[in-house]
Write a protein that holds these residues in place. Sequence first.
Motif, PDB file in Angstrom:
ATOM      1  N   ASN A  38       3.176  12.509   3.758  1.00  0.00           N
ATOM      2  CA  ASN A  38       3.351  12.309   5.094  1.00  0.00           C
ATOM      3  C   ASN A  38       2.722  10.912   5.738  1.00  0.00           C
ATOM      4  O   ASN A  38       1.830  10.989   6.754  1.00  0.00           O
ATOM      5  CB  ASN A  38       2.966  13.439   6.255  1.00  0.00           C
ATOM      6  N   PRO A  39       2.828   9.876   4.952  1.00  0.00           N
ATOM      7  CA  PRO A  39       2.042   8.705   5.109  1.00  0.00           C
ATOM      8  C   PRO A  39       2.392   8.149   6.440  1.00  0.00           C
ATOM      9  O   PRO A  39       1.241   7.500   6.995  1.00  0.00           O
ATOM     10  CB  PRO A  39       2.191   7.972   3.977  1.00  0.00           C
ATOM     11  N   GLY A  40       3.544   8.418   6.688  1.00  0.00           N
ATOM     12  CA  GLY A  40       3.856   7.862   8.131  1.00  0.00           C
ATOM     13  C   GLY A  40       3.141   8.123   9.341  1.00  0.00           C
ATOM     14  O   GLY A  40       2.541   7.569  10.113  1.00  0.00           O
ATOM     15  N   GLU A  41       2.504   9.574   9.337  1.00  0.00           N
ATOM     16  CA  GLU A  41       1.645  10.080  10.234  1.00  0.00           C
ATOM     17  C   GLU A  41       0.503   9.279  10.327  1.00  0.00           C
ATOM     18  O   GLU A  41       0.020   9.034  11.645  1.00  0.00           O
ATOM     19  CB  GLU A  41       1.446  11.446   9.874  1.00  0.00           C
ATOM     20  N   TRP A  42      -0.026   8.862   9.305  1.00  0.00           N
ATOM     21  CA  TRP A  42      -1.342   7.921   9.281  1.00  0.00           C
ATOM     22  C   TRP A  42      -0.929   6.560  10.080  1.00  0.00           C
ATOM     23  O   TRP A  42      -1.830   6.229  10.833  1.00  0.00           O
ATOM     24  CB  TRP A  42      -1.872   7.598   7.997  1.00  0.00           C
ATOM     25  N   VAL A  43       0.110   5.906   9.573  1.00  0.00           N
ATOM     26  CA  VAL A  43       0.291   4.752  10.355  1.00  0.00           C
ATOM     27  C   VAL A  43       0.698   4.868  11.736  1.00  0.00           C
ATOM     28  O   VAL A  43       0.295   4.191  12.751  1.00  0.00           O
ATOM     29  CB  VAL A  43       1.472   4.147   9.421  1.00  0.00           C
TER      30      VAL A  43
ATOM     31  N   LEU B  68       0.663  -1.065  -0.013  1.00  0.00           N
ATOM     32  CA  LEU B  68       0.019  -0.034  -0.056  1.00  0.00           C
ATOM     33  C   LEU B  68       0.839   1.193   0.150  1.00  0.00           C
ATOM     34  O   LEU B  68       0.513   2.397  -0.782  1.00  0.00           O
ATOM     35  CB  LEU B  68      -0.989   0.233   0.995  1.00  0.00           C
ATOM     36  N   PHE B  69       1.846   1.288   0.851  1.00  0.00           N
ATOM     37  CA  PHE B  69       2.597   2.497   0.850  1.00  0.00           C
ATOM     38  C   PHE B  69       3.284   3.106  -0.624  1.00  0.00           C
ATOM     39  O   PHE B  69       3.270   4.296  -0.288  1.00  0.00           O
ATOM     40  CB  PHE B  69       3.589   2.383   1.950  1.00  0.00           C
ATOM     41  N   MET B  70       3.458   2.082  -1.483  1.00  0.00           N
ATOM     42  CA  MET B  70       4.098   2.609  -2.772  1.00  0.00           C
ATOM     43  C   MET B  70       3.128   3.836  -3.517  1.00  0.00           C
ATOM     44  O   MET B  70       3.298   4.326  -4.138  1.00  0.00           O
ATOM     45  CB  MET B  70       4.343   1.891  -3.599  1.00  0.00           C
ATOM     46  N   HIS B  71       1.603   3.736  -3.078  1.00  0.00           N
ATOM     47  CA  HIS B  71       0.905   4.603  -3.331  1.00  0.00           C
ATOM     48  C   HIS B  71       0.744   6.005  -2.974  1.00  0.00           C
ATOM     49  O   HIS B  71      -0.220   6.599  -3.331  1.00  0.00           O
ATOM     50  CB  HIS B  71      -0.535   3.675  -3.466  1.00  0.00           C
ATOM     51  N   PHE B  72       1.571   6.057  -2.073  1.00  0.00           N
ATOM     52  CA  PHE B  72       1.595   7.283  -1.353  1.00  0.00           C
ATOM     53  C   PHE B  72       2.925   8.075  -1.553  1.00  0.00           C
ATOM     54  O   PHE B  72       4.101   7.326  -1.314  1.00  0.00           O
ATOM     55  CB  PHE B  72       1.147   7.563   0.112  1.00  0.00           C
ATOM     56  N   HIS B  73       2.932   9.285  -1.690  1.00  0.00           N
ATOM     57  CA  HIS B  73       4.274  10.086  -1.657  1.00  0.00           C
ATOM     58  C   HIS B  73       4.622  10.354  -0.696  1.00  0.00           C
ATOM     59  O   HIS B  73       3.760  11.079   0.078  1.00  0.00           O
ATOM     60  CB  HIS B  73       4.188  11.216  -3.062  1.00  0.00           C
TER      61      HIS B  73
END
Length: 269
Positions: free
Chosen positions: A166-171, A157-162
């Motif tokens: 800040n996708p780390g914040e969601w995780v 899933l993470f490859m779909h976010f740049h």
Amino acid sequence: MAEYVPDFDISKPTIARVYDAILGGKDNFAADREGAAAYMKHVPNSKEVAIDNRLGLEKGVAYMAKHGIDQFLDIGAGLPTMRNTHQVAQEINPEAVVCYVDNDPIVLSHGRALLADNESTTIVTADLRDPESILNHPDVRKVIDFERPIGLMVVGLFMHFHDEENPGEWVGALLDACPSGSYLLMTDFADTGEPQQKAIEKAGLEALGNGWVRKPEKILEHFQGLPLVEPGLEWVPRWFPGEPDREVPAAEDLEPYHRIMMAGLGYKA
Ligand code: SAM
């Protein structure tokens, strides 16, 4: 007989359906198959890359189930395919419960059919970009007990976010809600400077407008500082969590397409 009209837009490819088409599934439409063709054009072994990802999922879920995790929150679950999370987990612990989360409504409609006879599994439409939509969802709360360790999964899933998003914040927000003893299983496209990795990024951008590769150190950052189960972050064919002494092929002996997908399993002490 009335013509079947799907209640979702089939004119544009979606991640879930393109992935299904790459894996050889049937839950996809022409636009998705075009997206899959773009992947095949740039990386002819795209199906093997997707299978590596699924094997990473399977190994990670099996490790967690064998280490006492009996509830799994699988974010970006995708359409039902080979060896789904609940099948792997419930083979080891028949009491294991699984909550699948995906923001594509097709996953809910197709997944429900598969899970009709499985009471310990549920599917929810919610979005990783809004962690509260997951954490406060009544169906998530019904299945997952946030007082007990959870197997949190962000697989493929993470490859779909740049990283600019800040996708780390969601995780991080999801992990904060998980008690100690929980795990974070993640797979991602890695960038170690090899041409096949740039090719898969090109394919993703052409097919979907996303699908970036990341330096391994950036992938590690998204584990939010959790220590990783040995052998740490690895190419999936070399990744056997909890078996650091197992004999595995040397990284340079792997086919280039096996050096795209990395897996890791973090532990929240
Ligand atoms: N986790 C499965 C696997 O690894 O085989 C499926 C991976 S598939 C490449 C990515 C899935 O994430 C798709 O089903 C897609 O709909 C879903 N997805 C994409 N963006 C999402 C988001 N913001 N929130 C939740 N799910 C998302």
